[in-house]
Design an enzyme around this catalytic site. Structure first.
Site, PDB file in Angstrom:
ATOM      1  N   TRP A   1       0.646  -1.352   0.329  1.00  0.00           N
ATOM      2  CA  TRP A   1      -0.359   0.326   0.118  1.00  0.00           C
ATOM      3  C   TRP A   1       0.674   1.169   0.088  1.00  0.00           C
ATOM      4  CZ3 TRP A   1      -4.661  -1.788  -1.093  1.00  0.00           C
ATOM      5  CH2 TRP A   1      -4.850  -2.878  -0.020  1.00  0.00           C
ATOM      6  N   ARG A  48      13.568   1.598   2.102  1.00  0.00           N
ATOM      7  CA  ARG A  48      13.270   0.420   0.986  1.00  0.00           C
ATOM      8  C   ARG A  48      14.269   0.731  -0.310  1.00  0.00           C
ATOM      9  NH1 ARG A  48       8.233  -2.117  -2.112  1.00  0.00           N
ATOM     10  NH2 ARG A  48       9.040  -3.400  -3.161  1.00  0.00           N
ATOM     11  N   HIS A 116       4.375  -2.982   9.207  1.00  0.00           N
ATOM     12  CA  HIS A 116       4.089  -2.664   7.503  1.00  0.00           C
ATOM     13  C   HIS A 116       4.145  -3.694   6.832  1.00  0.00           C
ATOM     14  CE1 HIS A 116       5.242   0.352   4.122  1.00  0.00           C
ATOM     15  NE2 HIS A 116       5.948  -1.547   3.736  1.00  0.00           N
ATOM     16  N   ASP A 120       1.371  -4.688   4.038  1.00  0.00           N
ATOM     17  CA  ASP A 120       1.485  -4.857   2.374  1.00  0.00           C
ATOM     18  C   ASP A 120       0.989  -6.423   2.383  1.00  0.00           C
ATOM     19  OD1 ASP A 120       2.424  -2.394   1.614  1.00  0.00           O
ATOM     20  OD2 ASP A 120       4.587  -3.590   1.436  1.00  0.00           O
ATOM     21  N   HIS A 126       0.436  -6.919  -4.660  1.00  0.00           N
ATOM     22  CA  HIS A 126       1.629  -7.328  -3.520  1.00  0.00           C
ATOM     23  C   HIS A 126       1.905  -9.474  -3.398  1.00  0.00           C
ATOM     24  CE1 HIS A 126       3.768  -3.893  -1.226  1.00  0.00           C
ATOM     25  NE2 HIS A 126       3.126  -3.676  -2.384  1.00  0.00           N
ATOM     26  N   HIS A 149      -0.455  -1.073 -10.147  1.00  0.00           N
ATOM     27  CA  HIS A 149       0.452  -1.418  -8.503  1.00  0.00           C
ATOM     28  C   HIS A 149      -0.144  -0.348  -8.114  1.00  0.00           C
ATOM     29  CE1 HIS A 149       2.613  -3.585  -5.598  1.00  0.00           C
ATOM     30  NE2 HIS A 149       2.977  -2.681  -5.811  1.00  0.00           N
TER      31      HIS A 149
HETATM   32  N1  ADE Z   1       8.280  -5.896  -7.696  1.00  0.00           N
HETATM   33  C1  ADE Z   1       8.503  -7.819  -8.276  1.00  0.00           C
HETATM   34  N2  ADE Z   1       7.167  -7.895  -7.627  1.00  0.00           N
HETATM   35  C2  ADE Z   1       6.591  -6.689  -6.655  1.00  0.00           C
HETATM   36  C3  ADE Z   1       5.208  -6.773  -5.993  1.00  0.00           C
HETATM   37  N3  ADE Z   1       4.576  -8.204  -5.963  1.00  0.00           N
HETATM   38  N4  ADE Z   1       4.896  -6.496  -5.327  1.00  0.00           N
HETATM   39  C4  ADE Z   1       6.048  -4.732  -5.598  1.00  0.00           C
HETATM   40  N5  ADE Z   1       6.661  -4.704  -5.301  1.00  0.00           N
HETATM   41  C5  ADE Z   1       7.298  -5.549  -6.486  1.00  0.00           C
HETATM   42 ZN    ZN Z   2       5.971  -1.564   1.360  1.00  0.00          ZN
HETATM   43 ZN    ZN Z   3       2.883  -1.428  -2.781  1.00  0.00          ZN
END
Ligand code: ADE
Ligand code: ZN
Ligand code: ZN
Length: 278
Positions: A1, A48, A116, A120, A126, A149
């Site tokens: 998220w 990250r 977190h 996710d 995800h 995404h």
């Molecule tokens: N990078 C590779 N796969 C991913 C996913 N499912 N979610 C977020 N980032 C990614």
């Molecule tokens: Zn995250």
């Molecule tokens: Zn995401």
């Protein structure tokens, strides 16, 4: 998220944790306000993309390699990378919160990861490999170009609260707190009341990795039904702000509600386990 989703999950969890749990994490996180979970909910995303935090990237997701629309599902041994995934990360950082031989700073950092990653793991994309969880699929949302995404991380949730007439704007915390209070009411007395006990059933009887995998499988099921009902190619360049949004919004609300309620139950279990060992 996105930040807004994570902050909502955290506020929602703070609505349901026991007083003992709240006090424990307020002390661990050195924050005695009601924002003690919300304030750390996006920390894992902030590291990250730094040089020294890069290795944590894969811990935010599990890339299920069954491809929608014809097959969906997660196989842990196939889909969790050697360097880790969101399922192994929840297991690992939960055990580190429990490990009293670790320095308090390390346990606090582990708690921030757990807060977190429980968020996710509930974002369906995800748990999906296709086009890096939809990052490689360009779409439109209300006439603006995003990747799929991002639409699931942020756009849908933000449009939901705009409909509830308290937009996110540049201040996510008050809007997230308000949405969390509405979702808490749905859990206590509203549309989720009948099912919320199922969401946390048997948690204490299973291992952390079993539970996290169940959560991931459940979120992944939405990929074949609502996220990519006709597969990844059918959705490319489509406008998703209309009928698609109407179908997706209840899934985003459900997954945010589950994440917050489960995070609360999870943190309660952690504190119970710590107090038993003292
Ligand atoms: N990078 C590779 N796969 C991913 C996913 N499912 N979610 C977020 N980032 C990614
Ligand atoms: Zn995250
Ligand atoms: Zn995401």
């Amino acid at each position: 998220w996105g930040g807004f989703g994570h902050i909502t999950v955290a506020y929602l969890a703070s609505n349901f944790v026991s007083n003992t749990t709240a006090a424990y994490f307020q002390t661990l996180l050195r924050n005695d306000t009601t924002d003690y979970l919300a304030n750390v909910a996006t920390w894992a995303d902030s590291i990250r993309y730094t040089k020294w935090g890069r290795w944590t990237g894969p811990l935010h997701y599990i890339d299920a390699k069954d491809s929608p629309p014809h097959s969906c599902g997660i196989v842990y041994e196939r889909d969790c990378k050697p360097e880790g995934c969101v399922v192994s990360a929840i297991q690992n950082y939960t055990s580190r919160v429990l490990d009293q031989s670790l320095h308090v700073v390390e346990r606090a950092q582990a708690a921030k990861f757990v807060i977190h990653f429980v968020g996710d793991i509930h974002q369906p994309l995800h748990t999906e490999d296709v086009e890096k969880g939809g990052n490689g699929i360009s779409v439109f949302f209300d006439d603006k170009r995003f990747n799929l995404h991002h639409v699931w991380d942020s756009s849908i949730a933000e449009k939901i609260v705009t409909h509830k007439k308290h937009g996110v704007g540049r201040r996510p915390f008050p809007a997230a707190k308000k949405w969390a209070e509405q979702l808490a009411e749905e859990i206590r007395e509203g549309q989720y009341k009948a099912n919320s006990s199922e969401w946390v059933k048997g948690l204490e009887l299973k291992s952390a990795s079993e539970i996290a995998l169940e959560w991931a499988v459940e979120g992944n099921a939405h990929v074949c039904t609502v996220v990519l009902p006709e597969g990844p190619e059918a959705i490319r360049d489509q406008e998703l702000g209309g009928a698609y949004f109407e179908a997706a919004a209840p899934v985003v609300e459900l997954q945010i509600a589950k994440a917050g309620y489960r995070l609360a139950a999870w943190l309660d279990l952690v504190v119970t386990a710590i107090s038993k060992n003292e």
